[in-house]
Design an enzyme around this catalytic site. Structure first.
Site, mmCIF file in Angstrom:
data_model
loop_
_atom_site.group_PDB
_atom_site.id
_atom_site.type_symbol
_atom_site.label_atom_id
_atom_site.label_comp_id
_atom_site.label_asym_id
_atom_site.label_seq_id
_atom_site.Cartn_x
_atom_site.Cartn_y
_atom_site.Cartn_z
ATOM 1 N N CYS A 434 0.842 -1.200 0.000
ATOM 2 C CA CYS A 434 0.000 0.000 0.000
ATOM 3 C C CYS A 434 0.873 1.243 0.000
ATOM 4 C CB CYS A 434 -0.920 -0.011 1.217
ATOM 5 S SG CYS A 434 -2.207 -1.255 1.110
ATOM 6 N N GLU A 436 4.074 1.056 2.109
ATOM 7 C CA GLU A 436 5.239 0.682 2.900
ATOM 8 C C GLU A 436 6.543 0.997 2.164
ATOM 9 O OE1 GLU A 436 2.289 -2.817 3.374
ATOM 10 O OE2 GLU A 436 2.416 -0.983 2.199
#
Length: 800
Positions: A434, A436
């Site tokens: 997402c 990270e």
């Protein structure tokens, strides 16, 4: 006028859209056969044997129009079950998996029979999920079962959230890695300490190499067979080219752009087949593929249209992967999201602009294909990257594609340094999953071991550790809130609740590390990590990857805790408009009969408006969270945090009673790090200034900001220029990330009512893109309710 190659891409798009999402349990059958054949041998040998059997026996296919081939299941858009990880997850859903509300997978009667007869019995009590449930600490189960945390996700699916060394795969090939394993194995002495375990590892790597190469050669055989039967000369040539390419890669080093794209795809599918998990990232594709593009262009064997066509084909093949999760976990990440990130831009090892022709082609691929995957991003260095790159990005965003997401490259580098990566390597970071952060071929991490319900932390402080939803004592006692003399007393109680939750999560993380080290070895993934091969240790083990960090925890409800802290301070202690008793009584009643109290709560200062009365606590509360996690050591390093709730803010909100922010019980918590929908009324710059109070670089697993902009606001040269300026402001304020939905409320509502007319409507959920019509209605409603930016000036944003 559309380019000629778009005829192929449109045909492939339509094939995809017409394909139902199915469940494949046959792969699980073949893996199980391998485990049975090697019963009693080391787990990593059993896993490698099962995987090799899978690659030898699985059904394969080549679709019409394809130039790049492969698949993780027996058909496109197919979920797979890794029985060693989570066999039992499907057992209770056999009769509902095809019709469940979140991410249904069609499972045939034959598939159910295969699962019951050939898979289920062997794995009962053996798979990681069953062991996790047997060994789960009681306090962890209490918090989970009362909605304070969600912590089963990583037991349901595999590692994911990592980026193998694509340069290693491309430049060395699986055959070259096989030679490394053979040489290392030959040097071992079984009588030497540790060498026996290393021998198991290298033997597993050799089987993994054989498996990946076998599967590629099977596709070459199939392509040759299809070519022999094909009467269309153009398609026959395509098939013969596919056979030639698959016969060479990924076994050997890629020689051409076409081979490089196929090699990446083949290994991507290989690691996904090994362990059903999200976020096996493609990383910085414009850097890895550029040498092949440049050489082929110079040799006159590749045009820009050829390269674009291949990239578009790669995009479609990545989108075919569909993450299988159990029904509950799917609510926290709905939309079949595999969140395979790929990024362009950033800097090179000398600190120079890394943008090249492929950077723009990657964005164009998203514009051509218009699918939810891969999860495209731009790592934007405001001082180094050209305006042209950001212009192209905003142009795509303005089409309503939700991508690319934009990251501050400087903050990404600082996050990596905070994970212990030196600056000499941190420049090469890539977004992961997402939002990270990751490092290609060098870093092992979990990024979503657990979700923390930040709204629950407030509730427990105001209700002495008792859940308003279940009425059960679920946490420590922090005292009767009516006895809190000062706001600091109340804030201290919230912090104590957070501390307790953190301690429980860390215990769960230690258990998952133990289970993964013993029962979740990944020999295929380990091929992509040079240090694993050098150390003789699997990716799952300490000392496998070069850099490791402790489990990543997601905080959910950033605006909810900030707005609640601000409301208590403002209403109870500063302005004394309410007593603590009045507030607690109103919350216990869900504001029913206390509408005047709710009105005061809703009118209290709100995060997202550059208002110090709300923003005063942002830095303190989130610094406290990360300080607490970093107190704990794990076998893989300090625990880490991120703010990326995916779609979990909706189901986790069902467990929270009314909050001092004015939010009613059971409604979704706020997504990401933005403001609660409709409460940010001072414009986008004010929102960014509030968001900038978060200590982004310390939340090393990323912070995720959703923005929703009215379509007319980002049209034309002026609209694109304003969008670019907004993103530059984000970087100036050291905000890590932003992703933008450009869609109006009316379109979303119409899509709810007439989904068949909006099958390819994309929406950014929270760090990932999904087809809007494939989301549950609760998630759809939450997205519709987000604030829509209707003006670049302040005090003119559209509300709900």
């Amino acid at each position: 006028m559309a380019k000629k190659y778009m005829e192929r891409i449109e045909a492939l798009r339509q094939q995809y859209l017409d394909t139902r999402v199915d469940m494949d349990v046959y792969n699980a059958k073949y893996v199980t056969e391998g485990f049975k054949q090697t019963e009693g041998q080391p787990w990593i040998i059993q896993k490698a044997t099962g995987y090799l059997n899978q690659c030898r026996k699985k059904d394969i296919y080549i679709q019409d129009h394809e130039l790049l081939v492969g698949g993780v299941g027996f058909k496109p858009r197919c979920g797979i079950l890794n029985p060693d990880s989570a066999c039992s997850v499907i057992e209770k859903e056999l009769d509902t998996i095809s019709t469940r509300p979140f991410d249904p997978f069609y499972l045939s009667e034959e598939g159910k029979k295969v699962f019951r007869e050939d898979v289920a019995d062997y794995w009962r009590g053996k798979c990681v999920l069953d062991r996790w449930r047997i060994m789960a600490p009681e306090d962890m189960e209490t918090l989970r079962d009362n909605g304070v945390i969600y912590i089963d996700r990583k037991a349901v699916r595999g590692y994911g959230e990592t980026t193998p060394s694509w340069n290693r795969i491309l430049q060395k090939g699986i055959g070259g890695i096989r030679k490394e394993a053979e040489e290392a194995l030959a040097k071992l002495d079984d009588s030497a300490p540790g060498d026996l375990e290393k021998s198991f590892f290298y033997k597993a790597e050799l089987m993994a190499c054989e498996a990946v190469i076998t599967l590629a050669h099977r596709h070459a055989d199939l392509a040759e067979k299809m070519a022999a039967e094909c009467t269309d000369e153009a398609r026959k040539a395509d098939l013969l080219k596919i056979a030639e390419v698959c016969r060479w890669v990924p076994e050997h080093p890629a020689r051409t752009f076409h081979e490089a794209c196929q090699s990446i795809l083949s290994y991507e599918y290989a690691i996904y087949m090994e362990q059903n998990a999200s976020s096996y990232n493609l990383g910085r594709l414009d850097q890895y593929l550029y040498p092949y593009y440049k050489a082929d262009k110079a040799a006159g064997i590749l045009t820009d249209d050829d390269a674009q066509e291949l990239l578009d084909c790669l995009w479609i093949k990545i989108a075919e992967m569909s993450l299988f999760q159990d029904e509950v976990t799917a609510q926290y990440a709905a939309g079949y999201c595999i969140t395979v990130q790929t990024s362009c831009g950033g800097i090179d090892e000398y600190g120079n602009d890394a943008t090249n022709e492929l950077s723009y082609m990657m964005i164009q691929a998203t514009m051509d294909v218009k699918f939810k995957e891969p999860n495209l991003s731009v790592t934007y260095s405001m001082s180094k990257n050209p305006d042209a790159l950001l212009h192209k990005a905003v142009e795509a965003i303005g089409m309503g594609l939700t991508m690319p997401a934009i990251y501050s490259n400087d903050i990404g580098i600082r996050m990596m340094q905070n994970k212990g990566v030196p600056l000499s390597e941190a420049w090469d970071w890539n977004p992961c999953g997402c939002v990270e952060t990751n490092l290609s071929g060098r870093m092992k991490q979990y990024t979503d071991i657990a979700d923390i319900n930040m709204g629950a932390a407030v509730e427990l402080a105001l209700n002495d550790g008792v859940s308003r939803t279940t009425g059960k004592r679920v946490s420590i006692s922090t005292g009767d809130p009516t006895n809190f003399k000062t706001f600091d007393d109340f804030f201290a109680a919230v912090k104590k609740q957070i501390d307790y939750i953190v301690d429980v999560i860390v215990s769960g993380n230690q258990l998952l590390d133990y289970l993964s080290m013993h029962y979740r070895t990944v020999p295929v993934l380990s091929l992509g990590y040079e240090h694993c091969m050098e150390s003789g240790k699997d990716y799952s083990q300490p000392g496998g990857a070069k850099y490791t960090c402790g489990g990543g925890v997601i905080t959910v409800g950033q605006a909810d805790i900030v707005n609640s802290l601000a409301a208590v301070k403002y209403l109870v202690y500063d302005e004394k408009k309410l007593t603590m008793r009045e507030l607690c009584d109103a919350l216990a009643a869900n504001f029913e009969g206390y509408e005047d109290v709710q009105k005061l709560c809703l009118e209290a200062p709100k995060y997202g408006n550059d208002d110090e009365r709300a923003d005063f606590c942002v830095g303190e509360v989130f610094t406290h969270v990360i300080d607490q996690f970093e107190k704990y050591d794990t076998l893989f390093g300090k625990m880490t945090c991120g703010m990326l709730p995916v779609s979990g803010n909706t189901p986790i909100g069902e467990w929270v009673g009314a909050l001092p922010s004015g939010r009613k019980a059971g409604t979704p918590l706020t997504d990401g790090i933005g403001a609660t929908g409709g409460t940010d009324v001072n414009g986008p710059t004010a929102l960014l200034k509030s968001v900038s109070h978060i200590p982004h670089a310390r939340f090393t697993q990323g912070t995720q900001l959703n923005l929703k902009i009215a379509p007319e606001l980002i049209k034309g040269d002026d609209g694109i220029a304003h969008g670019m300026n907004l993103l530059k402001t984000m970087c100036t304020l050291d905000v890590y990330h932003a992703q933008i939905n450009v869609v109006d409320r009316e379109t979303l509502i119409d899509a709810q009512e007439h989904p068949e007319q909006h099958r390819d409507l994309l929406i950014r959920v929270a760090g990932y893109t999904a087809f809007f019509v494939e989301l549950g209605r609760e998630v759809q409603n939450e997205i519709i309710g987000r604030t829509e930016i209707g003006s670049w000036a302040g005090k003119s944003c559209c509300g709900r």
